[in-house]
Design a protein around this motif. Structure first.
Motif, PDB file in Angstrom:
ATOM      1  N   ARG A 114       0.435  -1.312   0.135  1.00  0.00           N
ATOM      2  CA  ARG A 114       0.211   0.081  -0.004  1.00  0.00           C
ATOM      3  C   ARG A 114       0.844   1.270   0.161  1.00  0.00           C
ATOM      4  O   ARG A 114      -0.171   2.767  -0.081  1.00  0.00           O
ATOM      5  CB  ARG A 114      -1.351   0.114   1.427  1.00  0.00           C
ATOM      6  N   GLN A 153      -5.189   3.214  -1.671  1.00  0.00           N
ATOM      7  CA  GLN A 153      -6.076   3.035  -0.909  1.00  0.00           C
ATOM      8  C   GLN A 153      -7.723   2.851  -1.678  1.00  0.00           C
ATOM      9  O   GLN A 153      -7.657   2.997  -3.054  1.00  0.00           O
ATOM     10  CB  GLN A 153      -6.685   4.792  -0.851  1.00  0.00           C
ATOM     11  N   GLN A 177     -11.316   0.815   8.214  1.00  0.00           N
ATOM     12  CA  GLN A 177     -10.008   1.437   8.816  1.00  0.00           C
ATOM     13  C   GLN A 177      -9.880   1.226  10.098  1.00  0.00           C
ATOM     14  O   GLN A 177     -10.924   1.512  10.867  1.00  0.00           O
ATOM     15  CB  GLN A 177      -9.580   2.318   7.761  1.00  0.00           C
ATOM     16  N   ASP A 217      -6.776  -0.675   5.226  1.00  0.00           N
ATOM     17  CA  ASP A 217      -7.656  -0.155   4.675  1.00  0.00           C
ATOM     18  C   ASP A 217      -8.771  -0.050   4.917  1.00  0.00           C
ATOM     19  O   ASP A 217      -9.421  -0.508   4.603  1.00  0.00           O
ATOM     20  CB  ASP A 217      -7.152  -0.900   2.699  1.00  0.00           C
TER      21      ASP A 217
END
Length: 480
Positions: free
Chosen positions: A238, A262, A451, A471
């Motif tokens: 990420r 994202q 999240q 995420d």
């Protein structure tokens, strides 16, 4: 084009200075016509008339077959034109024509270096030793490294690692050249640089059940009409740091940029700032598994050699600190490149031409113990050969490695293909493998992905091992 330009100019300066340097020593021929032709050749070099220089040196040799100096000059000219076979032939004649001349020892040095570059180590060793008298005080260290390289290589070839490089499918190796592969900790996503028609871009391919998908451009926000490449990815896939040269606003010729994933999309890249980037060249980044330590290469002021490995860390406010040079024992007076910090956070792999090895750029590894780096160790033959080996990626579990390998293709050009190997057990035993934790955070009732801040705590001593977050869109997390 800049390095090539400098190389040509340096060579021309050498040719201009060479006659003066040897003017103090008598020539090895007393044949007046041979000497006259040689001196005309030297003047032709001063006048940049290379064709005439060739002709006059050959005339000098025709007049006196044992005239060392024109053989030496022809060797230099052939070497400049990358006709290495002819260069070696003439250098050897300069050495062997007579017992000792004004150029015999420096010719021995030159032919020794060429044999070293070809991987003919025994011959290289013989000629390098013959040329010891031509070694200046400023070149003592380089000379010793060349001798040590020959000895190391001869031993390494007799104790080879058992590896079997397998090219990834043509679906993945679809570009003219591809290099600098990196993977996520789960070994499901491969990111690498693809070069097509001199345009470098970042591509992503996935693998599941040993089936590779066709690579796609990583993002329109990242790839441009300019060059993007040499990327690194955090363990969870990420956080991406990559090199951009001219395509985005930066401080120098090539800068490092960062982007965050994202859901399925990448954010617009941001320059890593002056803590990392400089007005010089920055490239070849490597992120630690948690994405908080960055190793990279730069030729900025403060380097020990040509290009050095530097490191920067995120501070408590998530700003990158001013980069520091890794220094000894990693960086040398030569090129030190392509750092790769393993997922264990302690083992650093890199390429160097300044440490003892097989010649050229070899791959090495070092371990960080109590904030000090151990002396680097060569990865051995045939991972390293007389040709340059530039970069290596080893999976978190330490079992597989990926790198690019140049091979002659049907069109007679050398193309870099990404290959995979099983890491030999003898090498696996030298560094710690890691495992990873992967999951999804979601609301137990609504099943909505969330999240969340996640802490991993050791039950053995109740210590915090690390912090991660999932995420915001997919709820996924990966922790090494």
């Amino acid at each position: 084009m800049k390095p090539f330009f400098i190389k040509i100019i340096c060579s021309l300066i050498f040719y201009c200075l060479l006659p003066t340097a040897y003017a103090q020593n008598p020539l090895s021929s007393t044949n007046k016509k041979a000497v006259d032709a040689y001196e005309k050749g030297v003047q032709a070099l001063k006048d940049r008339n290379i064709e005439k220089a060739f002709s006059e040196f050959e005339e000098a040799i025709e007049r006196d077959k044992l005239f060392s100096e024109p053989y030496f000059q022809l060797g230099r000219l052939y070497e400049q034109n990358r006709q290495f076979g002819n260069a070696i032939l003439n250098y050897e004649k300069a050495v062997n024509a007579q017992e000792k001349t004004s150029v015999s020892e420096i010719a021995a040095q030159q032919v020794g270096q060429l044999y070293l570059k070809k991987g003919e180590y025994q011959k290289a060793l013989v000629f390098l030793k013959k040329g010891v008298g031509a070694v200046t005080a400023s070149n003592q260290k380089r000379y010793k490294t060349r001798i040590d390289n020959c000895k190391f290589a001869l031993e390494a070839i007799n104790k080879p690692l058992i590896i079997n490089p397998l090219e990834l499918p043509k679906l993945v190796n679809k570009f003219q050249s591809q290099y600098f592969p990196v993977m996520t900790a789960d070994r499901e996503t491969l990111i690498y640089t693809g070069n097509q028609d001199l345009d470098e871009n970042l591509y992503v391919a996935s693998i599941k059940d040993k089936i590779w998908t066709e690579p796609i451009s990583i993002s329109e926000k990242i790839n441009t009409k300019e060059n993007e490449g040499t990327a690194t990815i955090s363990a969870d896939g990420r956080t991406l740091v990559f090199t951009s040269c001219g395509g985005k606003k930066g401080f120098g010729s090539c800068d490092l940029f960062i982007s965050y994933k994202q859901g399925d999309n990448w954010t617009s890249p941001q320059n890593l700032g002056q803590g990392v980037n400089s007005p010089e060249w920055e490239s070849q980044p490597s992120l630690s598994a948690d994405g908080r330590t960055l190793y990279f290469v730069s030729d900025r002021k403060g380097s020990l050699g040509k290009r050095d490995i530097w490191v920067s860390k995120l501070d408590s406010t998530n700003m990158w600190k001013k980069a520091i040079n890794l220094g000894n024992p990693i960086n040398t007076i030569e090129d030190d490149l392509s750092p790769f910090i393993h997922a264990n956070g302690k083992t650093l792999f890199f390429a160097s031409e300044g440490h003892v090895g097989m010649g050229g750029l070899d791959l090495y590894f070092t371990e960080n113990q109590q904030d000090k780096w151990k002396n680097p160790e060569n990865l051995g033959y045939p991972l390293n050969t007389f040709e340059d080996q530039v970069a290596l990626f080893i999976t978190a579990d330490g079992k597989k490695a990926y790198y690019s390998l140049e091979r002659d293709q049907e069109d007679k050009y050398r193309r870099a293909k990404i290959v995979e190997i099983e890491v030999p057990e003898s090498l696996q035993a030298k560094f710690k493998a890691t495992s990873f934790l992967k999951g999804i955070v979601y609301d137990a009732t609504t099943k909505q992905k969330l999240q969340a801040d996640i802490e991993l705590i050791s039950l053995k001593n109740n210590e915090l091992v690390g912090k991660i977050n999932s995420d915001s869109q997919s709820g996924t997390y990966t922790f090494v």
